[in-house]
Design a protein around this motif. Structure first.
Motif, short mmCIF file in Angstrom:
data_model
loop_
_atom_site.label_atom_id
_atom_site.label_comp_id
_atom_site.label_asym_id
_atom_site.label_seq_id
_atom_site.Cartn_x
_atom_site.Cartn_y
_atom_site.Cartn_z
N ILE A 86 32.54 57.79 60.69
CA ILE A 86 33.62 56.79 60.63
C ILE A 86 33.94 56.45 59.17
N ALA A 87 35.20 56.63 58.82
CA ALA A 87 35.61 56.46 57.44
C ALA A 87 36.61 55.32 57.32
N PHE A 88 36.13 54.09 57.44
CA PHE A 88 37.02 52.94 57.33
C PHE A 88 37.65 52.87 55.94
N ASN A 89 37.01 53.50 54.97
CA ASN A 89 37.55 53.50 53.61
C ASN A 89 38.87 54.26 53.52
N LYS A 90 39.22 55.01 54.55
CA LYS A 90 40.52 55.70 54.57
C LYS A 90 41.65 54.76 55.00
N LEU A 91 41.27 53.59 55.51
CA LEU A 91 42.26 52.61 55.96
C LEU A 91 42.43 51.56 54.87
N CYS A 92 43.53 51.64 54.15
CA CYS A 92 43.75 50.73 53.02
C CYS A 92 44.27 49.37 53.50
N ILE A 93 43.80 48.34 52.85
CA ILE A 93 44.28 46.98 53.12
C ILE A 93 45.60 46.77 52.40
N SER A 94 46.57 46.16 53.06
CA SER A 94 47.84 45.88 52.39
C SER A 94 47.60 44.93 51.21
N ILE A 95 48.37 45.09 50.16
CA ILE A 95 48.19 44.30 48.94
C ILE A 95 48.24 42.79 49.23
N GLU A 96 49.16 42.40 50.12
CA GLU A 96 49.30 40.96 50.42
C GLU A 96 48.12 40.42 51.23
N SER A 97 47.30 41.29 51.79
CA SER A 97 46.16 40.84 52.60
C SER A 97 44.82 40.94 51.87
N GLU A 98 44.82 41.60 50.72
CA GLU A 98 43.55 41.84 50.01
C GLU A 98 42.80 40.55 49.71
N ASN A 99 43.51 39.51 49.29
CA ASN A 99 42.83 38.27 48.93
C ASN A 99 42.16 37.58 50.11
N LEU A 100 42.59 37.95 51.33
CA LEU A 100 41.98 37.35 52.51
C LEU A 100 40.53 37.79 52.69
N ILE A 101 40.22 38.96 52.19
CA ILE A 101 38.84 39.46 52.35
C ILE A 101 38.12 39.46 51.00
N THR A 102 38.22 38.32 50.36
CA THR A 102 37.52 38.07 49.10
C THR A 102 36.13 37.50 49.41
N PHE A 103 35.15 37.90 48.64
CA PHE A 103 33.79 37.37 48.83
C PHE A 103 33.18 37.02 47.48
N ILE A 104 32.31 36.06 47.51
CA ILE A 104 31.70 35.57 46.28
C ILE A 104 30.23 35.96 46.22
N THR A 105 29.78 36.35 45.04
CA THR A 105 28.37 36.72 44.82
C THR A 105 27.84 35.95 43.61
N PHE A 106 26.58 36.16 43.31
CA PHE A 106 25.98 35.54 42.12
C PHE A 106 26.58 36.11 40.84
N PHE A 107 27.23 37.28 40.93
CA PHE A 107 27.75 37.96 39.75
C PHE A 107 29.22 37.66 39.49
N ASN A 108 30.04 37.66 40.55
CA ASN A 108 31.48 37.43 40.38
C ASN A 108 32.14 37.34 41.76
N ILE A 109 33.46 37.28 41.74
CA ILE A 109 34.23 37.23 42.98
C ILE A 109 34.97 38.56 43.13
N TYR A 110 34.90 39.14 44.33
CA TYR A 110 35.47 40.46 44.57
C TYR A 110 36.32 40.45 45.85
N LYS A 111 37.18 41.45 45.96
CA LYS A 111 37.96 41.62 47.19
C LYS A 111 37.96 43.09 47.57
N TYR A 112 38.11 43.33 48.86
CA TYR A 112 38.14 44.70 49.36
C TYR A 112 39.55 45.27 49.28
N LYS A 113 39.63 46.57 49.02
CA LYS A 113 40.90 47.29 49.01
C LYS A 113 41.00 48.22 50.22
#
Length: 204
Positions: A86-113
């Motif tokens: 299963i290659a979910f990485n082949k399914l790109c997130i729309s640019i306007e939705s990227e910020n919805l899947i933002t996550f915070i860590t001890f290092f920085n804040i990231y979002k999935y593409k």
């Protein structure tokens, strides 16, 4: 334990930044991360998207019905099951939705593409994708349930041709199979939680 978790997070971030699956985010809202203990006592790094999932509208795309599958394969004598990695990485997130899947860590804040496993609708999105990729073969000599492809034929010569066509197509669209989970030219197979025999089909 804290140091172990930090190392786990850092490794995950490095790997996914390198693959360009994630990027830095400036979103004003984030989701937290979780660690799930596996059976071997190791830790799995996960995102806590339950609040986001509660807001997402479910995709009612119809996945295979068992009776339909049985009708299509009932006269077949040869079956092959291919298991797609299963290659979910082949399914790109729309640019306007990227910020919805933002996550915070001890290092920085990231979002999935790319599509993230465990988001609502991830299974149906992948089903859409794989069906589109293999549209010319679907219901002709194959059925697809998520990452399982069932190839069926009445005669061996045709089955070999179908296999060649399918493998060439998977190669062209860069979809890999898990060879350890594949079953070739057999007369009974587990598919859609059914144990299917060629010409004799019983549910378990």
């Amino acid at each position: 334990m804290l140091n172990h978790k930090l190392q786990k997070i850092k490794k995950y971030l490095e790997e996914n930044l390198k693959k360009k699956f994630i990027t830095l985010s400036k979103a004003l809202f984030t989701s937290s991360i979780l660690f799930i203990e596996k059976k071997d006592d190791s830790l799995r790094f996960c995102m806590n998207y339950w609040k986001l999932n509660a807001l997402i509208k479910r995709d009612n795309y119809s996945i295979l019905l068992i009776d339909k599958v049985l009708a299509w394969i009932q006269d077949s004598k040869y079956l092959t099951q291919l298991n797609i990695i299963i290659a979910f990485n082949k399914l790109c997130i729309s640019i306007e939705s990227e910020n919805l899947i933002t996550f915070i860590t001890f290092f920085n804040i990231y979002k999935y593409k790319v599509m993230l496993f465990k988001l609502i609708n991830e299974s149906t999105f992948f089903q859409h994708y794989i069906n589109d990729m293999l549209f010319n073969y679907l219901h002709k000599f194959c059925q697809i349930y998520l990452n399982d492809i069932l190839i069926y034929s009445k005669i061996l010569k045709k089955h070999k041709t179908h296999m060649k066509e399918m493998l060439n197509k998977l190669y062209k669209v860069n979809l890999q199979i898990n060879i350890d989970k594949c079953k070739f030219k057999i007369q009974k197979i587990l598919f859609l939680e059914l144990l299917s025999w060629c010409q004799i089909i019983n549910s378990i």
